[in-house]
Design an enzyme around this catalytic site. Structure first.
Site, PDB file in Angstrom:
ATOM      1  N   TRP A   2       1.133  -1.045  -0.293  1.00 58.71           N
ATOM      2  CA  TRP A   2       0.233   0.015  -0.202  1.00 58.71           C
ATOM      3  C   TRP A   2       0.740   1.157   0.300  1.00 58.71           C
ATOM      4  O   TRP A   2       0.402   2.835  -0.253  1.00 58.71           O
ATOM      5  CB  TRP A   2      -1.037   0.062   1.038  1.00 58.71           C
ATOM      6  CG  TRP A   2      -0.431  -0.923   2.534  1.00 58.71           C
ATOM      7  CD1 TRP A   2       0.375   0.290   3.181  1.00 58.71           C
ATOM      8  CD2 TRP A   2      -0.154  -1.603   2.943  1.00 58.71           C
ATOM      9  NE1 TRP A   2       0.829   0.040   4.652  1.00 58.71           N
ATOM     10  CE2 TRP A   2       0.558  -1.668   4.332  1.00 58.71           C
ATOM     11  CE3 TRP A   2      -0.644  -3.094   2.825  1.00 58.71           C
ATOM     12  CZ2 TRP A   2       0.779  -2.588   5.066  1.00 58.71           C
ATOM     13  CZ3 TRP A   2       0.053  -3.696   3.410  1.00 58.71           C
ATOM     14  CH2 TRP A   2       0.055  -4.091   4.353  1.00 58.71           C
ATOM     15  N   GLU A  48      -5.715   0.557   5.232  1.00 62.28           N
ATOM     16  CA  GLU A  48      -5.356   1.315   6.649  1.00 62.28           C
ATOM     17  C   GLU A  48      -7.141   0.665   7.332  1.00 62.28           C
ATOM     18  O   GLU A  48      -6.626   0.432   8.674  1.00 62.28           O
ATOM     19  CB  GLU A  48      -5.582   3.002   6.296  1.00 62.28           C
ATOM     20  CG  GLU A  48      -4.788   3.639   6.365  1.00 62.28           C
ATOM     21  CD  GLU A  48      -3.883   3.138   6.868  1.00 62.28           C
ATOM     22  OE1 GLU A  48      -4.093   2.982   7.893  1.00 62.28           O
ATOM     23  OE2 GLU A  48      -2.518   3.370   6.302  1.00 62.28           O
ATOM     24  N   GLY A  89     -11.911 -10.507  12.042  1.00 63.63           N
ATOM     25  CA  GLY A  89     -12.468 -10.030  13.518  1.00 63.63           C
ATOM     26  C   GLY A  89     -13.179  -9.089  13.356  1.00 63.63           C
ATOM     27  O   GLY A  89     -12.905  -7.699  12.024  1.00 63.63           O
ATOM     28  N   TYR A 138      -7.928   9.224  12.802  1.00 59.53           N
ATOM     29  CA  TYR A 138      -6.826   8.072  12.284  1.00 59.53           C
ATOM     30  C   TYR A 138      -6.600   7.871  10.647  1.00 59.53           C
ATOM     31  O   TYR A 138      -5.557   8.640  10.000  1.00 59.53           O
ATOM     32  CB  TYR A 138      -6.669   7.049  13.094  1.00 59.53           C
ATOM     33  CG  TYR A 138      -5.148   6.232  11.471  1.00 59.53           C
ATOM     34  CD1 TYR A 138      -3.644   6.344  12.138  1.00 59.53           C
ATOM     35  CD2 TYR A 138      -5.703   4.971  11.463  1.00 59.53           C
ATOM     36  CE1 TYR A 138      -3.411   5.765  11.245  1.00 59.53           C
ATOM     37  CE2 TYR A 138      -4.572   4.222  10.596  1.00 59.53           C
ATOM     38  CZ  TYR A 138      -3.093   4.889  10.511  1.00 59.53           C
ATOM     39  OH  TYR A 138      -2.513   4.244   9.613  1.00 59.53           O
ATOM     40  N   ASP A 196      -2.382   7.618  15.662  1.00 58.40           N
ATOM     41  CA  ASP A 196      -2.219   5.997  16.012  1.00 58.40           C
ATOM     42  C   ASP A 196      -1.692   5.412  17.186  1.00 58.40           C
ATOM     43  O   ASP A 196      -1.035   6.093  17.693  1.00 58.40           O
ATOM     44  CB  ASP A 196      -2.165   4.891  15.157  1.00 58.40           C
ATOM     45  CG  ASP A 196      -0.509   4.506  14.438  1.00 58.40           C
ATOM     46  OD1 ASP A 196      -0.116   5.123  15.000  1.00 58.40           O
ATOM     47  OD2 ASP A 196      -0.901   3.344  14.059  1.00 58.40           O
ATOM     48  N   CYS A 226      10.520   1.601  18.020  1.00 63.45           N
ATOM     49  CA  CYS A 226      10.473   2.356  19.599  1.00 63.45           C
ATOM     50  C   CYS A 226       9.058   1.247  20.030  1.00 63.45           C
ATOM     51  O   CYS A 226       8.351   1.810  19.961  1.00 63.45           O
ATOM     52  CB  CYS A 226       9.925   3.453  19.393  1.00 63.45           C
ATOM     53  SG  CYS A 226       9.414   4.227  20.861  1.00 63.45           S
ATOM     54  N   CYS A 262      16.306   0.392  21.996  1.00 63.93           N
ATOM     55  CA  CYS A 262      16.942   2.740  21.955  1.00 63.93           C
ATOM     56  C   CYS A 262      18.468   2.106  21.830  1.00 63.93           C
ATOM     57  O   CYS A 262      18.708   3.678  21.372  1.00 63.93           O
ATOM     58  CB  CYS A 262      16.747   2.638  24.202  1.00 63.93           C
ATOM     59  SG  CYS A 262      15.300   2.856  24.254  1.00 63.93           S
ATOM     60  N   CYS A 274      18.258   3.629  18.528  1.00 59.71           N
ATOM     61  CA  CYS A 274      17.687   4.686  17.564  1.00 59.71           C
ATOM     62  C   CYS A 274      18.255   6.325  17.514  1.00 59.71           C
ATOM     63  O   CYS A 274      19.081   6.668  18.712  1.00 59.71           O
ATOM     64  CB  CYS A 274      17.388   4.722  19.259  1.00 59.71           C
ATOM     65  SG  CYS A 274      15.464   6.500  19.216  1.00 59.71           S
ATOM     66  N   CYS A 280      15.440  11.892  23.714  1.00 59.29           N
ATOM     67  CA  CYS A 280      14.323  11.283  24.271  1.00 59.29           C
ATOM     68  C   CYS A 280      13.645  10.959  26.223  1.00 59.29           C
ATOM     69  O   CYS A 280      15.217  10.782  26.409  1.00 59.29           O
ATOM     70  CB  CYS A 280      14.119   9.401  23.800  1.00 59.29           C
ATOM     71  SG  CYS A 280      13.356   8.766  24.124  1.00 59.29           S
ATOM     72  N   SER A 314     -10.989  -8.858  22.356  1.00 62.60           N
ATOM     73  CA  SER A 314     -11.135  -7.155  23.400  1.00 62.60           C
ATOM     74  C   SER A 314     -12.098  -7.326  24.065  1.00 62.60           C
ATOM     75  O   SER A 314     -11.675  -6.757  25.567  1.00 62.60           O
ATOM     76  CB  SER A 314     -10.766  -5.920  22.766  1.00 62.60           C
ATOM     77  OG  SER A 314     -12.097  -6.214  21.715  1.00 62.60           O
TER      78      SER A 314
END
Ligand code: ADE
Length: 355
Positions: free
Chosen positions: A23, A36, A80, A119, A137, A193, A200, A203, A209, A304
């Site tokens: 995509w 999405e 789902g 979003y 998001d 992250c 880290c 990173c 940070c 959920s």
């Protein structure tokens, strides 16, 4: 300045480390929208196959609008949150019938589509039309909360505007650069992250940070869950008619499986013994059950907000009348094509050899 450094470094990191995802090779808003919606609550690896199958089966938004609902839900089977698929089709019909087949081309108009929230509207507007809007998001929440040491509870709606205003400062001015930054920060969150074990040591922005400095990576973002999990023991009744067809019914309620097919059933919030199941069947269907045999109890299926325990019971057609208004009998071949909750599909595959 930290702000520019963050945006530039995340974008640069992305150029070197990005995932090649289909995509990302298109600006077709319909394909981006499908990706999405599929990727909400779904991992990229799981979503890929669904994405390819959807664009192959429904190459245009009109094809999706005109498809039978059963076909759309069957293709969605296993992902789902079937509301996502139903809303996709409602919006496809809106675009096809009310907007002359023209996909909305900006954040404001995209937001009017059913199933499209802040979003998704931002993602489509940015990725398909290079509009300067920030995506927010779960990945972005985490990256921003850590980098700036923001302790607001991200489960609260009011926190969105806090994070959005930080992002508004960060996003580059050109739509194209904004598009790259949006993809970049999501991939940075997904690959580096990460929620549990952030990398880290690799990173590019660790030096500025706040979470790294305060060793708060595992604390942030703060998300206070208040969801109450409902337990459901569902006793599915397997009944064959004279032609060896199996009795199924389409769920017409507004629950998670609306529009999908399952068996006649009784259900309770606690596990029942055989005599309790028998009396529930009698009460609900007016049936006289002589011998009740639990064929299979599946392991817990976690949604959920619900823990599902599915039990499968064989009943003879003499015990339960088939004249119930929403019962339909289907051959094994027909059942294969019906959209079904995944625990039913798994059962059928394992015990009735339908896949
Ligand atoms: N998750 C949601 N949208 C995504 C995208 N465009 N790329 C990668 N992961 C995503």
């Amino acid at each position: 300045m930290i702000i520019n450094t963050f945006t530039e470094q995340i974008s640069e990191w992305y150029t070197l480390n990005k995932r090649e995802l289909p995509w990302r090779l298109t600006t077709n808003p319909y394909h981006i929208w499908l990706s999405e919606i599929i990727l909400q609550q779904t991992r990229v690896n799981q979503g890929l196959g669904y994405y390819y199958r959807f664009i192959e089966t429904f190459p245009t938004v009109q094809d999706l609008a005109n498809a039978p609902e059963d076909q759309v839900l069957r293709l969605w089977q296993g992902l789902g949150y079937y509301n996502r698929a139903r809303n996709l089709q409602v919006s496809a019909k809106t675009i096809s019938n009310e907007l002359n087949g023209v996909f909305p081309n900006n954040y404001h108009d995209l937001l009017k589509l059913k199933g499209v929230g802040d979003y998704t509207a931002s993602a489509i507007a940015s990725f398909a039309f290079n509009e300067k809007v920030a995506v927010l998001d779960g990945n972005v929440f985490r990256v921003i909360a850590r980098f700036y040491g923001i302790h607001n509870d991200i489960a609260l709606g009011s926190s969105r505007s806090v994070f959005k205003s930080v992002l508004d400062e960060l996003i580059p001015n050109s739509g194209k650069a904004c598009h790259t930054f949006n993809q970049a920060i999501m991939d940075f969150g997904a690959l580096l992250c990460k929620p549990k074990s952030p990398d880290c040591s690799n990173c590019p922005v660790f030096a500025n940070c706040v979470a790294f400095d305060k060793k708060e990576q595992h604390l942030l973002p703060i998300k206070i869950k208040k969801i109450k999990i409902r337990t459901r023991h569902i006793y599915y009744l397997l009944i064959k008619d004279d032609e060896d067809n199996i009795i199924m019914k389409k769920r017409d309620t507004t629950d998670v499986w609306a529009g999908l097919y399952d068996f006649p059933l009784v259900e309770n919030d606690k596990q029942l013994n055989e005599s309790e199941i028998t009396s529930l069947i009698t009460k609900q269907y007016g049936a006289t059950v002589h011998r009740l045999q639990v064929l299979h109890s599946a392991k817990k299926h976690q949604l959920s907000h619900q823990s599902i325990y599915a039990h499968f019971i064989e009943l003879s057609k003499d015990e339960l009348s088939l004249n119930h208004e929403n019962f339909q009998s289907f051959s094994l071949c027909e059942i294969k094509e019906l959209p079904k909750p995944i625990h039913i599909a798994n059962f059928l595959e394992k015990f009735i050899f339908i896949n």
